[in-house]
Design a protein around this motif. Sequence first.
Motif, short mmCIF file in Angstrom:
data_model
loop_
_atom_site.label_atom_id
_atom_site.label_comp_id
_atom_site.label_asym_id
_atom_site.label_seq_id
_atom_site.Cartn_x
_atom_site.Cartn_y
_atom_site.Cartn_z
N ALA A 36 0.99 -0.99 -0.05
CA ALA A 36 0.07 0.04 0.04
C ALA A 36 0.64 1.21 0.03
CB ALA A 36 -0.79 0.30 1.11
N ASP A 37 2.45 1.24 0.48
CA ASP A 37 3.14 2.24 0.12
C ASP A 37 3.59 2.78 -0.43
OD1 ASP A 37 5.10 4.61 1.00
OD2 ASP A 37 6.03 2.88 2.54
N PRO A 38 3.46 3.84 -1.76
CA PRO A 38 3.94 4.13 -2.84
C PRO A 38 5.75 4.39 -2.85
CG PRO A 38 2.85 6.16 -2.01
CD PRO A 38 2.52 4.51 -0.81
N GLY A 39 5.79 4.02 -1.68
CA GLY A 39 7.63 4.09 -1.58
C GLY A 39 8.50 2.91 -1.78
N THR A 40 7.62 2.07 -1.87
CA THR A 40 8.17 0.38 -1.87
C THR A 40 8.91 0.31 -2.98
OG1 THR A 40 6.35 -0.17 0.37
CG2 THR A 40 7.68 -1.91 -1.51
N ARG A 41 10.22 -0.32 -3.00
CA ARG A 41 10.42 -0.16 -4.48
C ARG A 41 10.09 -2.46 -4.37
NH1 ARG A 41 10.09 3.45 -7.24
NH2 ARG A 41 8.46 3.03 -5.54
N VAL A 42 10.15 -2.48 -5.89
CA VAL A 42 9.13 -3.82 -6.28
C VAL A 42 10.50 -3.89 -7.65
CG1 VAL A 42 7.79 -4.90 -7.32
CG2 VAL A 42 7.15 -3.27 -5.53
N LEU A 43 11.00 -5.39 -7.32
CA LEU A 43 11.85 -5.77 -8.09
C LEU A 43 11.03 -6.82 -8.65
CD1 LEU A 43 14.89 -6.37 -9.44
CD2 LEU A 43 15.46 -7.87 -7.23
N GLU A 44 10.94 -6.75 -9.96
CA GLU A 44 10.73 -7.92 -11.13
C GLU A 44 11.20 -9.02 -11.35
OE1 GLU A 44 8.44 -5.87 -14.13
OE2 GLU A 44 6.54 -4.99 -13.19
N LEU A 45 10.71 -10.42 -11.10
CA LEU A 45 11.49 -11.10 -12.07
C LEU A 45 11.11 -12.07 -12.94
CD1 LEU A 45 13.16 -12.75 -8.47
CD2 LEU A 45 14.96 -11.73 -10.56
N ARG A 46 11.13 -12.23 -13.81
CA ARG A 46 10.72 -13.22 -14.58
C ARG A 46 11.87 -14.42 -15.36
NH1 ARG A 46 7.65 -10.75 -19.91
NH2 ARG A 46 6.10 -10.67 -17.83
N GLU A 47 11.89 -16.04 -15.11
CA GLU A 47 12.22 -17.01 -15.84
C GLU A 47 13.77 -16.68 -15.18
OE1 GLU A 47 11.67 -19.65 -17.18
OE2 GLU A 47 8.80 -19.03 -17.77
N GLY A 48 14.16 -15.96 -14.19
CA GLY A 48 15.39 -15.48 -13.18
C GLY A 48 16.21 -14.47 -13.70
#
Length: 308
Positions: A36-48
């Motif tokens: 819910a926090d827009p300050g959070t950072r998300v790392l996407e992974l696809r097939e490693g």
Amino acid sequence: MSPPDETHLDLALSRSVVPRSAHERADAATLEQALADPGTRVLELREGRTRLRDAASTGLALRAPDADDAGRTPWFLGRHGGTAYLAVDVGPSHDGEPDHDGWVSLREVGADLDDVEAGLLTTATALHGWHRTHRHCPRCGSATDVVQAGWVRRCPRDGSEHYPRTDPAVIMAVVDDEDRLLLGTGQPWPEGRVSVLAGFVEAGETLEAAVAREVMEEVGVQVTDVRYRGNQPWPFPASLMLGFRARAVTTDLTVDRTELRSAAWYTREELRAGVEDGSRTLPPRVSIARVLVEEWFGGPITGPRAVR
């Protein structure tokens, strides 16, 4: 083992500075609040693999949470400077086929990332591999539930909990009394690729014993003076590489052809010449193998086949 005050190797994948904040994993609100926090950072992974910010960047394409992330079962990587970091598996491309366009692996970029992002991608890559291959309970075969913010898989049938595995492996620079380095070419490798020897630690075995056993098994050389040089995660898929240097007591080589295509002793001039003329390829800079080789060599080795 080497004395505790000895300076250890500077290793690309051992540079994590993001506290894992493990005490937050048991709180179900941790992921909810982070998403819910827009300050959070998300790392996407696809097939490693993951993405960089742009074609000219060596930074990761970290983003704010989006509406789909909750359904992707995110993993909590930790908190740094008040910022929560999550990783998510976005799955294959829309057509179901592997899509590597614009996506890079830890092997490719790990040595070029800063200390924050190198640690994040190393941890996320390890968790990604574990979740993809350990979806069922090893006791009863039931599909497991992801709990503890991505760090535990719990069996709903027997209640057992299962954690990300780590397989210790030793990797060693073996040097003889003439200061030559022992390098081998693994059976699956292309011709000319050389590296130091390595192998997994067996049950009930010390690290020093594993070094001596692996060298003897692979090339028939007896070693002594086993000295610890450092360690780093190697999540391909789940190893912890423990680096050593050892002195050869014998030098005659009896190569185990099931493991190695070939092995040989190298002087610095021989290795430099091989890299410069393209007949020898070294491990990438992100690997502890390359650091062990260059520590013996006395500095960076450059050439057309000195892989980054």
